[in-house]
Design a protein around this motif. Structure first.
Motif, PDB file in Angstrom:
ATOM      1  N   LEU A 153       0.752  -0.870   0.101  1.00 23.54           N
ATOM      2  CA  LEU A 153      -0.286  -0.131   0.047  1.00 23.54           C
ATOM      3  C   LEU A 153       0.508   1.060   0.434  1.00 23.54           C
ATOM      4  CD1 LEU A 153      -2.313  -0.999   2.494  1.00 23.54           C
ATOM      5  CD2 LEU A 153      -2.955  -0.424   0.164  1.00 23.54           C
ATOM      6  N   LEU A 154       2.153   1.544   0.787  1.00 18.97           N
ATOM      7  CA  LEU A 154       2.739   2.694   1.047  1.00 18.97           C
ATOM      8  C   LEU A 154       3.819   2.679  -0.458  1.00 18.97           C
ATOM      9  CD1 LEU A 154       4.039   1.984   4.746  1.00 18.97           C
ATOM     10  CD2 LEU A 154       2.539   3.733   3.784  1.00 18.97           C
ATOM     11  N   GLN A 155       3.974   1.880  -1.025  1.00 15.56           N
ATOM     12  CA  GLN A 155       4.481   1.927  -2.551  1.00 15.56           C
ATOM     13  C   GLN A 155       3.489   2.448  -3.341  1.00 15.56           C
ATOM     14  OE1 GLN A 155       5.943  -3.005  -2.966  1.00 15.56           O
ATOM     15  NE2 GLN A 155       7.647  -1.902  -2.274  1.00 15.56           N
ATOM     16  N   CYS A 156       2.542   2.202  -3.397  1.00 15.95           N
ATOM     17  CA  CYS A 156       1.497   2.762  -4.112  1.00 15.95           C
ATOM     18  C   CYS A 156       1.011   3.827  -4.016  1.00 15.95           C
ATOM     19  CB  CYS A 156       0.074   2.135  -4.275  1.00 15.95           C
ATOM     20  SG  CYS A 156      -0.214  -0.457  -4.930  1.00 15.95           S
ATOM     21  N   LEU A 212       2.690   9.547  -5.749  1.00 21.75           N
ATOM     22  CA  LEU A 212       3.320  10.701  -5.801  1.00 21.75           C
ATOM     23  C   LEU A 212       4.198  11.457  -6.683  1.00 21.75           C
ATOM     24  CD1 LEU A 212       3.199  11.169  -1.384  1.00 21.75           C
ATOM     25  CD2 LEU A 212       1.749  12.087  -3.143  1.00 21.75           C
ATOM     26  N   GLN A 213       4.968  10.288  -6.781  1.00 18.65           N
ATOM     27  CA  GLN A 213       5.766  10.412  -7.716  1.00 18.65           C
ATOM     28  C   GLN A 213       5.347  10.325  -8.817  1.00 18.65           C
ATOM     29  OE1 GLN A 213       7.892   6.909  -9.364  1.00 18.65           O
ATOM     30  NE2 GLN A 213       9.856   8.410  -9.517  1.00 18.65           N
ATOM     31  N   ARG A 261       3.041  17.625 -12.073  1.00 17.02           N
ATOM     32  CA  ARG A 261       4.438  19.039 -11.356  1.00 17.02           C
ATOM     33  C   ARG A 261       3.006  19.556 -10.401  1.00 17.02           C
ATOM     34  NH1 ARG A 261       6.950  23.450 -15.907  1.00 17.02           N
ATOM     35  NH2 ARG A 261       7.849  24.245 -13.910  1.00 17.02           N
ATOM     36  N   ILE A 262       2.720  18.170  -9.830  1.00  8.58           N
ATOM     37  CA  ILE A 262       1.607  19.469  -8.807  1.00  8.58           C
ATOM     38  C   ILE A 262       1.729  18.581  -7.441  1.00  8.58           C
ATOM     39  CG2 ILE A 262      -0.875  18.689  -7.787  1.00  8.58           C
ATOM     40  CD1 ILE A 262      -1.995  18.013 -10.634  1.00  8.58           C
ATOM     41  N   ILE A 263       2.074  19.432  -6.148  1.00 11.67           N
ATOM     42  CA  ILE A 263       2.454  19.076  -4.259  1.00 11.67           C
ATOM     43  C   ILE A 263       0.894  18.636  -4.155  1.00 11.67           C
ATOM     44  CG2 ILE A 263       2.868  20.146  -2.190  1.00 11.67           C
ATOM     45  CD1 ILE A 263       4.573  22.200  -3.948  1.00 11.67           C
ATOM     46  N   HIS A 264       0.319  17.305  -3.466  1.00  9.67           N
ATOM     47  CA  HIS A 264      -1.167  17.363  -2.865  1.00  9.67           C
ATOM     48  C   HIS A 264      -1.374  18.507  -2.400  1.00  9.67           C
ATOM     49  CE1 HIS A 264      -3.954  14.745  -0.694  1.00  9.67           C
ATOM     50  NE2 HIS A 264      -4.271  14.583  -2.375  1.00  9.67           N
ATOM     51  N   ALA A 265      -0.314  18.688  -0.898  1.00 10.14           N
ATOM     52  CA  ALA A 265      -0.725  19.290   0.042  1.00 10.14           C
ATOM     53  C   ALA A 265      -1.660  18.964   1.394  1.00 10.14           C
ATOM     54  CB  ALA A 265      -0.845  20.693  -0.579  1.00 10.14           C
ATOM     55  N   ASP A 266      -1.863  17.495   1.269  1.00  9.55           N
ATOM     56  CA  ASP A 266      -3.352  17.158   2.174  1.00  9.55           C
ATOM     57  C   ASP A 266      -3.070  15.296   2.478  1.00  9.55           C
ATOM     58  OD1 ASP A 266      -4.560  17.607   4.454  1.00  9.55           O
ATOM     59  OD2 ASP A 266      -6.963  17.615   3.166  1.00  9.55           O
ATOM     60  N   ILE A 267      -1.952  15.231   2.114  1.00 13.38           N
ATOM     61  CA  ILE A 267      -2.182  13.946   2.557  1.00 13.38           C
ATOM     62  C   ILE A 267      -2.303  12.906   3.685  1.00 13.38           C
ATOM     63  CG2 ILE A 267      -0.091  11.477   2.677  1.00 13.38           C
ATOM     64  CD1 ILE A 267      -1.054  12.358  -0.071  1.00 13.38           C
ATOM     65  N   ASP A 292       4.406  16.448   0.938  1.00 11.85           N
ATOM     66  CA  ASP A 292       3.614  15.660   0.152  1.00 11.85           C
ATOM     67  C   ASP A 292       4.854  14.314   1.098  1.00 11.85           C
ATOM     68  OD1 ASP A 292       1.964  17.025  -0.054  1.00 11.85           O
ATOM     69  OD2 ASP A 292       2.816  15.617  -2.814  1.00 11.85           O
ATOM     70  N   ILE A 293       5.890  14.205   1.276  1.00 12.79           N
ATOM     71  CA  ILE A 293       6.541  12.619   1.612  1.00 12.79           C
ATOM     72  C   ILE A 293       7.001  12.820   2.970  1.00 12.79           C
ATOM     73  CG2 ILE A 293       8.874  11.725   1.456  1.00 12.79           C
ATOM     74  CD1 ILE A 293       7.330  11.550  -1.353  1.00 12.79           C
ATOM     75  N   TRP A 294       6.884  14.128   3.643  1.00  9.94           N
ATOM     76  CA  TRP A 294       6.747  14.469   5.613  1.00  9.94           C
ATOM     77  C   TRP A 294       5.114  13.821   6.221  1.00  9.94           C
ATOM     78  CZ3 TRP A 294       9.883  17.151   9.125  1.00  9.94           C
ATOM     79  CH2 TRP A 294       9.337  17.051  10.081  1.00  9.94           C
ATOM     80  N   SER A 295       4.081  13.983   4.555  1.00 12.41           N
ATOM     81  CA  SER A 295       3.150  13.885   5.771  1.00 12.41           C
ATOM     82  C   SER A 295       2.947  12.204   5.544  1.00 12.41           C
ATOM     83  CB  SER A 295       1.638  14.402   4.469  1.00 12.41           C
ATOM     84  OG  SER A 295       1.854  16.308   4.616  1.00 12.41           O
ATOM     85  N   THR A 296       3.947  11.331   3.809  1.00 12.22           N
ATOM     86  CA  THR A 296       3.767  10.088   3.910  1.00 12.22           C
ATOM     87  C   THR A 296       4.686   9.202   5.160  1.00 12.22           C
ATOM     88  OG1 THR A 296       3.697  10.614   2.287  1.00 12.22           O
ATOM     89  CG2 THR A 296       3.768   8.756   2.069  1.00 12.22           C
TER      90      THR A 296
END
Length: 379
Positions: free
Chosen positions: A78-81, A86-87, A94-100, A192-196
């Protein structure tokens, strides 16, 4: 607030239970065990040295048994998905999700599995309303689904922005908010990676979530599930009693805030050092994180951080004259029993080693103002 740390049963270090680990053990010929970080119902977590990349990592060791192994594999998949999604957003769109956050990670299941999930969820909700303790329902919901064949989708782009054009300074749900966002600095895809990473920590800590949530709700908070969830998360999901104590102390903090109180963190910058903007930002970050970590190490002061968070995690940066001024302010703050953290620079850039750069103080606004109320804001 003593006794928050979960202690596993030594008898469970057996076949089908926890895997016995000793300091210095080597996993996969690469990860050498340094010390234990924590444990949950399904696993233990260890700080390890990656002997190949020469860095520290956290290694989660699941219990023995086929069901635990499958759960661990599903978790990694699941985490890999999520990371793959995100990649794609970051590199291709070129989008930042900003709410993971958990609410925005969706699993696509077939119709039969969906009906079973809906049935079990309804049963779980009814058990709460009737005051029954029926742990295991939510934990077993996905047993009827083949998680490995599920599609994982990242949802809700309502807060998203372009990597080259951030739309707002304040993004992300607070428990998953990146440090640079908290400090009001520029951000990009690493947010986004921090939130993940926060999601990963939840997976590490939430093994006994349902049992503790049911216990907490049974203590009289059944009409506010979100508050129960938050109290459990803040106490590491290790004790319903600790979460209940935190929840009710939070209510007291809200009452004090409604009466005109509140908490804030003040960061006093040593202006005598003539540091550049980037240097000041880094030192302010060191001070804020240092004070936060210091308080987390003292169980008697953790409640203050929770109350500060309830009040909006207010932070103010002001000007101090020189090192002597910062030390005088620290002495005054300590005399008022306010937690402080004084940063001493390593001397790699701009200032001499050992220079006092920023003083961090936290506490009730009325008391903190006695120390810093007359200082000018940094501009």
């Amino acid at each position: 607030m003593e006794g928050w740390e979960w202690q596993e049963d030594p008898a469970e270090y057996s076949a089908g239970g926890y895997h016995p680990v000793q300091m210095g053990d080597m996993f996969n010929g690469r990860y050498q065990v340094v010390q234990k970080l924590g444990c949950g119902y399904f696993s233990t977590v260890w700080l390890c040295q990656d002997m190949v990349k020469k860095r520290r990592v956290a290694v989660k060791v699941a219990k023995g048994g086929e069901s635990f192994a499958e759960a661990a594999q599903d978790e990694v998949s699941l985490l890999q998905c999520v990371l793959a999604g995100l990649q794609f957003l970051h590199k291709n769109c070129r989008i930042i999700h900003a709410d993971i956050k958990p609410e925005n990670i969706l699993l696509q299941v077939d119709e039969e599995s969906l009906q079973k999930l809906l049935h079990d969820t309804a049963a779980w909700s009814q058990s709460i309303n009737l005051g029954l303790k029926r742990p295991g329902i939510l934990a077993n919901q996905l047993d009827h689904c083949n998680i490995m064949k599920m599609r994982v989708k990242i949802a809700d782009l309502g807060s998203a922005c372009w990597t080259y054009k951030p739309l707002s300074k304040e993004i992300q749900t607070q428990p998953y908010r990146a440090l640079e966002v908290l400090l009001g600095l520029d951000y990009c895809t690493p947010a986004d990676i921090w939130s993940t990473a926060c999601l990963i920590m939840l997976l590490v800590l939430l093994n006994s979530w349902e049992e503790f949530l049911l216990k907490l709700l049974s203590l009289g908070n059944s009409h506010q599930n979100s508050s129960a969830d938050k109290a459990l998360a803040l106490t590491g999901n290790v004790s319903a009693e600790a979460a209940a104590q935190l929840y009710f102390s939070g209510l007291e903090a809200q009452e004090r805030e409604a009466g005109g109180g509140g908490y804030k963190m003040v960061l006093v910058v040593n202006m005598g050092l003539a540091m550049g903007v980037g240097k000041i930002a880094a030192q302010v970050g060191h001070a804020a994180v240092g004070l936060y970590q210091l308080i987390q190490e003292k169980s008697t002061e953790r409640e203050m951080i929770c109350q500060w968070d309830e009040c909006g995690a207010k932070k103010v940066v002001v000007q101090g004259s020189n090192a002597a001024h910062l030390m005088d302010l620290q002495a005054l703050a300590l005399s008022l029993e306010l937690p402080t953290y004084l940063v001493q620079d390593a001397g790699r850039t701009q200032v001499s080693a050992g220079s006092y750069t920023v003083l961090a103080i936290i506490g009730e606004e009325e008391i903190v103002n006695k120390v810093t109320g007359k200082l000018k804001l940094l501009n």
